[in-house]
Design an enzyme around this catalytic site. Structure first.
Site: not given
Ligand code: PAF
Length: 287
Positions: A36, A189
């Site tokens: 990100h 994640s």
């Protein structure tokens, strides 16, 4: 960095940023990692101001997917974004995003079907709907998404073209190359769900993909290369392979032979408690 949770303050904050020059949007669901942050850094190269959204979107979770278990770490995420010099964090409440009576849905046919769309019915409708709303809320000049979710990127671009979006226009929806761990595993994640043994074994996924790509690019039969890909992933310690397919990079048409257009090898496979996805470019054949 300013943080806003409802629409009116968002609109005033964005208007102010827009006065200074182009605005980039990086949509996320939080639980931020290096992938990100790479999007955020890339966004800065394309715009004067960077807006990041964090919203765990209930519409894109299936009935058997645990929305409540999805990690929510707003304070930690805020600190990371602050460190990256992000200008504005848009962290809407569920009520701000979906007020009582909300009843609309954007379904993008074709590119949403198959691959992850097969295992997660309704998922891409939820993604398209929330991303369209995020675009209309922030009205960015440019928006950035990770190429790791290649099908998601194709769905969002198709939607922007089909709905004549202008902020951002389809060609201002930028894909950013997947960030990988040192051993080649795509950052996600979901890697955090893997125990040490599964994490070590997970490298079999990118390794088998690279070897399938090398075979296809040197003229091997595509169905044969894909069958060997699956066998190598399972031999490497994965429980199963949901899909391993060669597709047209843009319209996601299934390919049984090497094409003269850009192609993508896309894979989803299960290991331990995690379902990992990855995709890589395959060089087109000479016309
Ligand atoms: O990729 C994600 O994190 C989400 O699907 C997105 C694009 C932020 C929409 O909720």
């Amino acid at each position: 960095m300013q943080t806003v949770h409802t629409l009116d303050p968002l609109r005033s904050a964005v208007e102010q940023l827009r006065g200074a020059g182009p605005v980039a949007l990086v949509p996320t669901m939080g639980a931020l990692h290096e992938g990100h942050l790479t999007l955020v850094r890339e966004a800065r190269r394309h715009a004067r101001s960077v807006v990041v959204s964090i919203f765990v979107n209930p519409l894109q979770f299936g009935v058997n997917e645990d929305l409540d278990a999805y990690p929510r770490q707003l304070e930690r995420d805020s600190r990371l974004l602050e460190g990256e010099g992000v200008d504005l964090l848009w962290a809407p409440t569920v009520e701000a995003m979906y007020p009582a009576g909300f009843a609309s849905n954007i379904a993008v046919a074709g590119v949403s079907e198959g691959l992850c769309g097969a295992a997660r019915p309704g998922h891409f409708d939820g993604v398209a709907t929330v991303v369209c709303k995020l675009f209309n809320q922030v009205m960015p000049d440019v928006a950035l998404f990770g190429e790791k979710d290649w099908q998601q990127l194709a769905v969002i671009r198709r939607m922007a073209r089909d709905l004549d979006l202008t902020r951002p226009a389809a060609d201002a929806i930028l894909g950013v190359e997947t960030v990988r761990e040192a051993d080649g595993l795509a950052m996600s994640s979901r890697n955090a769900y893997l125990g040490a043994q599964d994490r070590a074994a997970a490298v079999a996924l990118p390794r088998a993909m690279r070897s399938a790509i090398a075979a296809i690019e040197s003229g091997a039969d595509v169905p044969w290369a894909l069958a060997r890909l699956e066998a190598e992933i399972v031999a490497g310690g994965f429980l199963s392979v949901d899909y391993g397919q060669l597709r047209d990079a843009d319209n996601l048409e299934v390919l049984g032979t090497r094409s003269t257009r850009p192609m993508r090898l896309l894979v989803a496979a299960r290991i331990g408690p995690a379902r990992l996805i990855d995709n890589m470019a395959v060089a087109p054949a000479r016309p």
